[in-house]
Design an enzyme around this catalytic site. Sequence first.
Site, PDB file in Angstrom:
ATOM      1  CE  LYS A 185      -1.835   3.144   1.858  1.00 35.63           C
ATOM      2  NZ  LYS A 185      -1.779   4.568   1.423  1.00 35.63           N
ATOM      3  N   GLY A 238       6.854   5.286   8.154  1.00 42.46           N
ATOM      4  CA  GLY A 238       6.021   6.479   8.187  1.00 42.46           C
ATOM      5  C   GLY A 238       6.045   7.112   9.561  1.00 42.46           C
ATOM      6  CB  SER A 239       3.712   9.437  11.170  1.00 41.48           C
ATOM      7  OG  SER A 239       2.504   8.708  11.069  1.00 41.48           O
ATOM      8  CB  VAL A 242       0.429   5.721  10.790  1.00 42.88           C
ATOM      9  CG1 VAL A 242      -0.073   4.525  10.001  1.00 42.88           C
ATOM     10  CG2 VAL A 242      -0.419   6.940  10.476  1.00 42.88           C
ATOM     11  N   GLY A 243       2.452   4.254  12.924  1.00 40.18           N
ATOM     12  CA  GLY A 243       3.241   3.077  13.327  1.00 40.18           C
ATOM     13  C   GLY A 243       2.651   2.412  14.561  1.00 40.18           C
ATOM     14  CD  GLU A 260      12.614   4.460   8.795  1.00 37.11           C
ATOM     15  OE1 GLU A 260      12.358   5.340   9.639  1.00 37.11           O
ATOM     16  OE2 GLU A 260      12.780   4.671   7.587  1.00 37.11           O
ATOM     17  CB  CYS A 294      13.192   8.450   8.072  1.00 37.58           C
ATOM     18  SG  CYS A 294      14.031   7.401   6.901  1.00 37.58           S
ATOM     19  CD  GLU A 393      10.596  12.601  11.323  1.00 41.62           C
ATOM     20  OE1 GLU A 393       9.511  12.057  11.544  1.00 41.62           O
ATOM     21  OE2 GLU A 393      11.547  12.021  10.756  1.00 41.62           O
TER      22      GLU A 393
HETATM   23  P1  TAP Z   1       1.820   8.577   7.573  1.00 38.23           P
HETATM   24  O1  TAP Z   1       0.418   9.017   7.746  1.00 38.23           O
HETATM   25  O2  TAP Z   1       2.435   7.778   8.645  1.00 38.23           O
HETATM   26  O3  TAP Z   1       1.866   7.782   6.170  1.00 38.23           O
HETATM   27  C1  TAP Z   1       2.698   6.709   5.873  1.00 38.23           C
HETATM   28  C2  TAP Z   1       1.918   5.618   5.172  1.00 38.23           C
HETATM   29  O4  TAP Z   1       0.919   5.101   6.061  1.00 38.23           O
HETATM   30  C3  TAP Z   1       1.159   6.101   3.943  1.00 38.23           C
HETATM   31  O5  TAP Z   1       1.092   5.074   2.985  1.00 38.23           O
HETATM   32  C4  TAP Z   1      -0.224   6.354   4.516  1.00 38.23           C
HETATM   33  O6  TAP Z   1      -1.227   6.383   3.547  1.00 38.23           O
HETATM   34  C5  TAP Z   1      -0.363   5.186   5.449  1.00 38.23           C
HETATM   35  N1  TAP Z   1      -1.388   5.347   6.480  1.00 38.23           N
HETATM   36  C6  TAP Z   1      -1.935   6.500   6.949  1.00 38.23           C
HETATM   37  N2  TAP Z   1      -2.859   6.218   7.890  1.00 38.23           N
HETATM   38  C7  TAP Z   1      -2.887   4.867   8.017  1.00 38.23           C
HETATM   39  C8  TAP Z   1      -3.647   3.973   8.836  1.00 38.23           C
HETATM   40  N3  TAP Z   1      -4.570   4.405   9.709  1.00 38.23           N
HETATM   41  N4  TAP Z   1      -3.393   2.653   8.718  1.00 38.23           N
HETATM   42  C9  TAP Z   1      -2.478   2.185   7.850  1.00 38.23           C
HETATM   43  N5  TAP Z   1      -1.765   2.988   7.030  1.00 38.23           N
HETATM   44  C10 TAP Z   1      -1.957   4.316   7.123  1.00 38.23           C
HETATM   45  O7  TAP Z   1       2.740   9.816   7.304  1.00 38.23           O
HETATM   46  P2  TAP Z   1       2.305  11.190   6.601  1.00 38.23           P
HETATM   47  O8  TAP Z   1       0.978  11.659   7.082  1.00 38.23           O
HETATM   48  O9  TAP Z   1       2.465  10.970   5.173  1.00 38.23           O
HETATM   49  O10 TAP Z   1       3.400  12.172   7.170  1.00 38.23           O
HETATM   50  C11 TAP Z   1       3.237  12.713   8.488  1.00 38.23           C
HETATM   51  C12 TAP Z   1       4.562  12.760   9.223  1.00 38.23           C
HETATM   52  O11 TAP Z   1       5.081  11.436   9.335  1.00 38.23           O
HETATM   53  C13 TAP Z   1       5.669  13.521   8.501  1.00 38.23           C
HETATM   54  O12 TAP Z   1       5.620  14.869   8.738  1.00 38.23           O
HETATM   55  C14 TAP Z   1       6.897  12.887   9.091  1.00 38.23           C
HETATM   56  O13 TAP Z   1       7.215  13.456  10.331  1.00 38.23           O
HETATM   57  C15 TAP Z   1       6.483  11.454   9.265  1.00 38.23           C
HETATM   58  N6  TAP Z   1       6.931  10.634   8.123  1.00 38.23           N
HETATM   59  C16 TAP Z   1       7.982   9.833   8.336  1.00 38.23           C
HETATM   60  C17 TAP Z   1       8.458   9.083   7.289  1.00 38.23           C
HETATM   61  C18 TAP Z   1       9.612   8.189   7.513  1.00 38.23           C
HETATM   62  S1  TAP Z   1      10.529   7.756   6.259  1.00 38.23           S
HETATM   63  N7  TAP Z   1       9.877   7.706   8.674  1.00 38.23           N
HETATM   64  C19 TAP Z   1       7.871   9.130   6.032  1.00 38.23           C
HETATM   65  C20 TAP Z   1       6.751   9.952   5.843  1.00 38.23           C
HETATM   66  C21 TAP Z   1       6.306  10.684   6.913  1.00 38.23           C
HETATM   67  P3  TAP Z   1      -1.693   7.814   2.965  1.00 38.23           P
HETATM   68  O14 TAP Z   1      -0.465   8.513   2.520  1.00 38.23           O
HETATM   69  O15 TAP Z   1      -2.579   7.468   1.856  1.00 38.23           O
HETATM   70  O16 TAP Z   1      -2.353   8.530   4.100  1.00 38.23           O
END
Ligand code: TAP
Length: 490
Positions: A185, A238-239, A242-243, A260, A294, A393
């Site tokens: 996904k 990701g965040s 959500v983790g 991660e 990250c 972050e």
């Molecule tokens: P997240 O919401 O954590 O998104 C990461 C992934 O999880 C995306 O594919 C997202 O889908 C999916 N996701 C969202 N809600 C979910 C749920 N309830 N159940 C399962 N999967 C779900 O991150 P974001 O909103 O894109 O970014 C927010 C913050 O997260 C950033 O500002 C940053 O601090 C952090 N972040 C960290 C990383 C790394 S590499 N560690 C990467 C991205 C963001 P959708 O995108 O379709 O919502």
Amino acid sequence: MIHDQPPAADVLPAKGCFIDNRWVPAVSGQTLPVSAPAEGRVFAEIAAGGREDVDRAVAAARAAYETGSWSRLSATERGRLLSRLGQLIEANFEELVALEARDCGKPLATARADITATARYFEYYGGAADKVHGEQIPFMNGYYVTGEREPLGVTGHVIPWNYPAQMTGRTLGPALAMGNATILKPAEDACLTVLRIAELAAEAGFPEGAINVVPGLGHEAGAALSEHPGIDFISFTGSPQVGTMIQTAAARNHIGCVLELGGKSPQIVFDDADFEAAVPVIVAAIVQNAGQTCSAGARLLVQRSAWDRLIPMVVERFAKLRAGKPEDTPDLGPIISAKQRERVAGYIASAKAAGLPVLAEGAVQEEAPEGGFFVPPVLFGPVPRDAALACEEVFGPVLSALTFEDEADALALANGTEYGLIAGVWTSDTARAVRLARRLRVGQVYVNAYGAGGGVELPFGGVKKSGHGREKGFEALYEFSALKTVVIKH
Ligand code: TAP
């Protein structure tokens, strides 16, 4: 925003969900718009996959696993298919670079590096697939005992928008090498290269069901996948918010997960360091991917006795940084979305309002499109240890400089956040470098370097709030397999 009307003529139409090597529309028939961050306008649509699409993808993967069409291919044949996919990524290099650059807003040079690394992941895990040996375990006389590595079954993968192509190689490569059937996904904000790679996998000859991709919203497709009783393991990047949900769902289903979750990584500079070598790396470590990494080196920890010599060098370089669109060879691109730009700009505005000194600020190129989601990079310092910019972050081009007194203070400061992903140490004292490398609470330490180009070969992952488990390198092959002990009485 969900669409059920046909897209405008200049908008790439949605391909669908990739299940059993075929494009199928989302069961709901709905699509999601995708914006080009440098242009600030919709340029593509993707399928809005949901619970029923995930059900179909899990069934397809389960069949590929249970019938053995994928899981019982020889390890050598699995490796060949992975290597062939890497070659097809190289053969379609320019197309993938252009797509990744537009979808994420990455400068072309960054997109090139990303697609090169993506091909390398498949090459690496293709080569590794038949190098995972079992072991013979000494036991009582009359028994022959082996430890064998077998696939976990059906693995789920949820990835973010910052490195869509690379993350696909990083997480699917080892899972597939070990014989797992996979469902990915990707993030709704950037996933077009992921969908193209799935198509290339079918062209490479992967059997139906080995690789399935369900694009869609996180709280729908992502939640459906992570809660699904039909998966045996889940990998998430990701965040932390959500983790935590992913880990809770995994615990409920009694399956394992690798998480991660980002960081607030320190770059520690002692007064005996080679500043000329350090400064370009220090700046690149926060500007790379506009700080949306990250492992971004977001905290610059400077020994007080080095501050007056080092900071002017960093300031000089930082002030010249320019954000712009991919084709204009900018130092950094835009932020991925309007929402994320608001978040990053909010951090900068609050820090300025709180009176944090701005040491340097970059700019946006004049030719950058009006509507692009650009944020000029900012260097703050000295930042108090309890400020939000020292602990949280930001996920944007914001570097926070802090001071420390000595080695013990540097260690306490470096280890003093909730995160623990990577760290950089700049010193000419080898003994000190070794002491710090051993005591820094992170998953990777770089000495007189930082990040080293991503390192497909280097196991990567965090401790504390940065998550657990390892991807990249050979270690990931253990993460995506289980050890079975076989005891034979003879
Ligand atoms: P997240 O919401 O954590 O998104 C990461 C992934 O999880 C995306 O594919 C997202 O889908 C999916 N996701 C969202 N809600 C979910 C749920 N309830 N159940 C399962 N999967 C779900 O991150 P974001 O909103 O894109 O970014 C927010 C913050 O997260 C950033 O500002 C940053 O601090 C952090 N972040 C960290 C990383 C790394 S590499 N560690 C990467 C991205 C963001 P959708 O995108 O379709 O919502």
